[in-house]
Design an enzyme around this catalytic site. Structure first.
Site, short mmCIF file in Angstrom:
data_model
loop_
_atom_site.label_atom_id
_atom_site.label_comp_id
_atom_site.label_asym_id
_atom_site.label_seq_id
_atom_site.Cartn_x
_atom_site.Cartn_y
_atom_site.Cartn_z
N CYS A 43 -0.83 9.52 -3.20
CA CYS A 43 -0.56 9.23 -4.53
C CYS A 43 1.03 9.40 -4.60
O CYS A 43 1.92 8.65 -5.91
CB CYS A 43 -1.88 9.07 -5.42
SG CYS A 43 -1.21 9.41 -7.34
N CYS A 48 1.42 5.46 -5.47
CA CYS A 48 1.59 5.38 -7.17
C CYS A 48 2.83 5.80 -7.56
O CYS A 48 3.67 5.23 -8.29
CB CYS A 48 0.50 5.59 -7.58
SG CYS A 48 -1.15 5.61 -6.90
N LYS A 51 6.13 4.28 -6.23
CA LYS A 51 6.45 3.19 -6.30
C LYS A 51 6.26 2.69 -7.84
O LYS A 51 6.75 2.08 -8.62
CB LYS A 51 4.69 2.95 -5.61
CG LYS A 51 4.50 0.78 -5.91
CD LYS A 51 4.24 0.46 -7.70
CE LYS A 51 3.03 1.43 -8.01
NZ LYS A 51 1.35 0.81 -7.22
N TYR A 177 -2.48 -5.67 -3.47
CA TYR A 177 -1.73 -4.77 -4.67
C TYR A 177 -0.76 -4.50 -3.75
O TYR A 177 0.33 -4.36 -4.42
CB TYR A 177 -2.52 -3.09 -4.61
CG TYR A 177 -4.06 -3.36 -5.84
CD1 TYR A 177 -5.24 -3.73 -5.23
CD2 TYR A 177 -3.30 -2.80 -6.56
CE1 TYR A 177 -6.57 -3.24 -5.94
CE2 TYR A 177 -4.17 -2.77 -7.81
CZ TYR A 177 -5.87 -3.10 -7.96
OH TYR A 177 -7.24 -2.64 -8.02
N GLU A 181 3.09 -5.51 -5.48
CA GLU A 181 3.91 -4.93 -6.13
C GLU A 181 5.97 -5.00 -5.30
O GLU A 181 6.89 -4.70 -6.27
CB GLU A 181 3.03 -3.19 -5.92
CG GLU A 181 1.82 -3.45 -6.99
CD GLU A 181 1.56 -2.28 -6.87
OE1 GLU A 181 1.48 -1.41 -6.17
OE2 GLU A 181 0.20 -1.74 -8.47
N HIS A 436 0.47 -5.96 -35.97
CA HIS A 436 0.95 -7.67 -36.44
C HIS A 436 3.15 -6.95 -36.08
O HIS A 436 2.99 -5.95 -36.54
CB HIS A 436 0.61 -8.25 -36.94
CG HIS A 436 2.08 -9.74 -37.42
ND1 HIS A 436 1.22 -10.35 -36.53
CD2 HIS A 436 2.82 -9.65 -38.47
CE1 HIS A 436 2.15 -11.35 -36.22
NE2 HIS A 436 3.22 -10.85 -37.34
N GLU A 441 -2.20 -8.28 -30.15
CA GLU A 441 -3.16 -8.32 -30.73
C GLU A 441 -4.25 -9.49 -30.75
O GLU A 441 -4.94 -10.22 -31.54
CB GLU A 441 -2.85 -8.61 -32.19
CG GLU A 441 -1.39 -9.71 -32.05
CD GLU A 441 -0.86 -10.08 -34.02
OE1 GLU A 441 -1.43 -9.95 -35.12
OE2 GLU A 441 0.58 -10.03 -33.63
P1 NDP Z 1 -5.90 -4.56 0.01
O1 NDP Z 1 -7.15 -4.54 0.93
O2 NDP Z 1 -5.46 -4.29 -1.35
O3 NDP Z 1 -4.86 -5.92 0.62
C1 NDP Z 1 -4.75 -6.31 1.76
C2 NDP Z 1 -4.01 -7.59 2.68
O4 NDP Z 1 -3.88 -7.61 3.53
C3 NDP Z 1 -5.11 -8.36 1.26
O5 NDP Z 1 -4.46 -9.94 1.66
C4 NDP Z 1 -5.61 -9.28 3.20
O6 NDP Z 1 -5.69 -10.12 3.19
C5 NDP Z 1 -4.49 -9.22 4.35
N1 NDP Z 1 -4.80 -8.66 5.48
C6 NDP Z 1 -5.35 -7.67 5.92
N2 NDP Z 1 -5.75 -7.62 7.38
C7 NDP Z 1 -5.34 -8.70 7.20
C8 NDP Z 1 -4.57 -9.47 8.83
N3 NDP Z 1 -5.71 -8.77 10.02
N4 NDP Z 1 -3.90 -9.96 9.01
C9 NDP Z 1 -3.41 -10.59 7.93
N5 NDP Z 1 -3.26 -10.05 6.39
C10 NDP Z 1 -4.19 -9.03 6.62
O7 NDP Z 1 -4.41 -3.23 0.75
P2 NDP Z 1 -3.25 -3.48 0.66
O8 NDP Z 1 -2.49 -1.98 1.86
O9 NDP Z 1 -2.21 -3.89 -0.53
O10 NDP Z 1 -3.34 -1.24 -1.03
C11 NDP Z 1 -4.97 -0.88 -0.39
C12 NDP Z 1 -5.66 -0.23 -1.45
O11 NDP Z 1 -4.50 0.24 -2.11
C13 NDP Z 1 -5.80 -1.19 -2.56
O12 NDP Z 1 -7.41 -1.86 -2.09
C14 NDP Z 1 -5.68 -0.63 -3.82
O13 NDP Z 1 -6.76 0.03 -4.22
C15 NDP Z 1 -4.85 0.66 -3.41
N6 NDP Z 1 -3.71 0.27 -4.64
C16 NDP Z 1 -3.68 0.44 -5.93
C17 NDP Z 1 -2.71 0.28 -6.76
C18 NDP Z 1 -3.04 0.68 -7.81
O14 NDP Z 1 -3.99 1.14 -8.38
N7 NDP Z 1 -1.81 -0.48 -8.64
C19 NDP Z 1 -1.48 0.08 -5.75
C20 NDP Z 1 -1.22 0.16 -4.51
C21 NDP Z 1 -2.72 0.16 -4.01
P3 NDP Z 1 -7.43 -11.48 2.81
O15 NDP Z 1 -7.16 -11.03 1.23
O16 NDP Z 1 -7.49 -12.59 3.09
O17 NDP Z 1 -8.55 -10.29 2.32
#
Ligand code: NDP
Length: 452
Positions: A43, A48, A51, A177, A181, A436, A441
């Site tokens: 983080c 976080c 980012k 996510y 982002e 307002h 709101e």
């Molecule tokens: P996520 O699990 O959110 O997303 C992973 C993405 O990668 C999905 O779109 C998934 O597709 C795709 N994917 C997974 N495996 C493959 C593959 N083999 N080939 C192609 N595409 C693939 O992971 P992130 O890495 O974005 O983030 C990890 C975690 O970190 C999040 O779940 C979140 O909890 C946390 N996070 C939170 C933030 C916040 O609070 N603002 C900011 C950043 C991270 P599909 O949807 O089709 O499975």
């Protein structure tokens, strides 16, 4: 006098590990904490915090463009990557210092190095072995990159913050996510940006209307959405990286970020020495007290496969310490109605159930949804719109979901999160007098039912 070096030995000094260590030490527990890389964890160092700093930087592009309609003449803005990168690095260094001071002041012993579990009560770090009555695994997760030819050319969120040069052409792989982002960040900072995702729109699992709206807005901001396809190969060429997609198209870019999920950070952790197994995502299963199948070994935070969010790890650490060391009535971690934000541009803030989930959970629901041009975008000519949505359980009138896509949505939904957590009703929202003129709101003035 305990026969061990420590009462509690924490492996991993991220959000959850540090909070558990400090809070336990505050109760008089003798605590050690082991970390080999990022004091403060993902983080603070590569997640976080940096980012959000980069997201702020990227928002300026829109602000400069908006200023003209308000009478400002702004010289052609120019972005200097090394300034942002180095200022961020200095800020993170400052935060690392604060983490160290907090640990020292709470008399937690810091141990630098990679911890390897040797037995139920011992951990090896370098050439030393430390013993403890209880071990806590809080090693978090690590970026996962799918296998394809040239995958080694992908960056992950571990490297992206420190790029020596700003990539003029940038590609993000994934639709979660991190993908949306960073697509928004690099697009805002001026890179030609592509998002390659295998699904039909990003952010699977979010409310469908939110996904659709966010997808359209992110694209309208300039991110080129390459949907329904996967990367099959990346070739390094003299002019850049040639990315080959499963639909036959090729894209040439300067950098590829793989944001394709994260897996438990368990490499060389020695789990095999105590017979602990992880699932295919590298996650450890624990009971309500964060205990693994080995009675002296506990785990919390991202590695346990719950919501991968810093505030969740912090809350788990508090429950863990309370239940083990306070001598008071045990508490249970409550995972319901956790508000969260995605810092894509525009931001998404969400708490509770999406419409599709609510339809499964309740026999009848009411949906109130509005989509409008925020006042700030009138004089500026900015065409971005804002979506706000409330989902209500028809039988009890309770608001069971709130979703916002628009400026500072996370700031707004944090407050609504309290109302949803408290089980307030749509009638309570309606009885609240709005501030307002704000966008927020709208959330207390939505009287017309959109659908049920
Ligand atoms: P996520 O699990 O959110 O997303 C992973 C993405 O990668 C999905 O779109 C998934 O597709 C795709 N994917 C997974 N495996 C493959 C593959 N083999 N080939 C192609 N595409 C693939 O992971 P992130 O890495 O974005 O983030 C990890 C975690 O970190 C999040 O779940 C979140 O909890 C946390 N996070 C939170 C933030 C916040 O609070 N603002 C900011 C950043 C991270 P599909 O949807 O089709 O499975």
């Amino acid at each position: 006098m305990t026969k061990y070096d420590f009462d509690l030995l924490v492996i991993g000094a991220g959000s959850g590990g540090v909070r558990a260590a400090r809070t336990a030490a505050g109760q008089g527990v003798k605590v050690g904490i082991i970390e080999d890389r990022y004091w403060g964890g993902t983080c603070v160092n590569v997640g976080c915090v940096p980012k959000k700093l980069y997201s702020y930087a990227a928002h300026f592009a829109e602000n400069f463009a908006d200023a003209a309609g308000y009478g400002w003449t702004v010289a052609k803005p120019a972005f200097h990557w090394p300034t942002l990168r180095d200022n961020r690095a200095a800020e993170i260094l400052r935060l690392n210092g604060i983490y160290n001071t907090l640990l020292e002041n709470s008399s937690v012993q810091r141990i630098d190095g990679r911890g390897k579990i040797l037995s139920e009560n011992s951990v090896q770090v370098g050439d030393k072995t430390y013993t403890a009555e209880r071990l806590l695994i809080a090693t978090g997760t690590w970026p996962f990159v799918p296998e394809f030819s040239g995958a080694e050319h992908c960056l992950t969120s571990n490297e992206i913050f420190d790029l020596p040069e700003f990539p003029k052409r940038f590609l993000v792989y994934g639709g979660g996510y991190i993908a949306v982002e960073f697509a928004s960040i690099f697009n805002g900072l001026g890179a030609e940006t592509h998002l390659v995702y295998r699904g039909d729109k990003p952010l699977r699992g979010f409310d469908e209307e939110v996904r659709e709206f966010a997808h359209n807005e992110i694209a309208a901001h300039g991110v080129q959405m390459q949907l329904g396809c996967e990367i099959i190969a990346i070739e390094k060429q003299a002019t850049g990286l040639l990315v080959k997609l499963s639909d036959g198209r090729h894209l040439e870019v300067d950098a590829v970020l793989s944001a394709t999920g994260r897996r438990g950070n368990v490499e060389n952790l020695g789990l095999e020495n105590v017979g602990l197994e992880v699932n295919k995502s590298g996650e450890l299963s624990v009971d309500g007290n964060f205990c693994t199948q080995v009675p002296s070994i506990y785990a919390l935070g991202d590695i346990t496969g719950g919501p991968q969010l810093t505030p969740v790890a912090l809350a788990e650490a508090m429950v863990f310490v309370h239940n083990l060391y306070s001598g008071k009535e045990p508490r249970k971690m409550d995972y319901k109605n956790i508000a969260t934000a995605v810092f894509c541009h525009p931001n998404i803030g969400t708490v509770g159930l999406g419409e599709e989930e609510a339809r499964k959970a309740y026999p009848a629901i009411r949906v109130y949804s509005t989509n409008f041009k925020p006042m700030r975008n009138t004089l500026s000519g900015n065409t971005s719109r804002t979506l706000m949505k409330l989902i209500v359980d028809d039988a009890t009138d309770k608001v069971v979901g709130c979703h916002v896509v628009g400026s500072d949505a996370g700031e707004l939904v944090q407050g609504i999160g309290i109302a949803v957590k408290a089980g307030l009703t749509k009638a309570d929202f309606d009885a609240t007098i709005g501030i307002h003129p704000t966008s927020a709101e709208e959330l207390v003035t939505m009287r017309t039912l959109t659908r049920n």
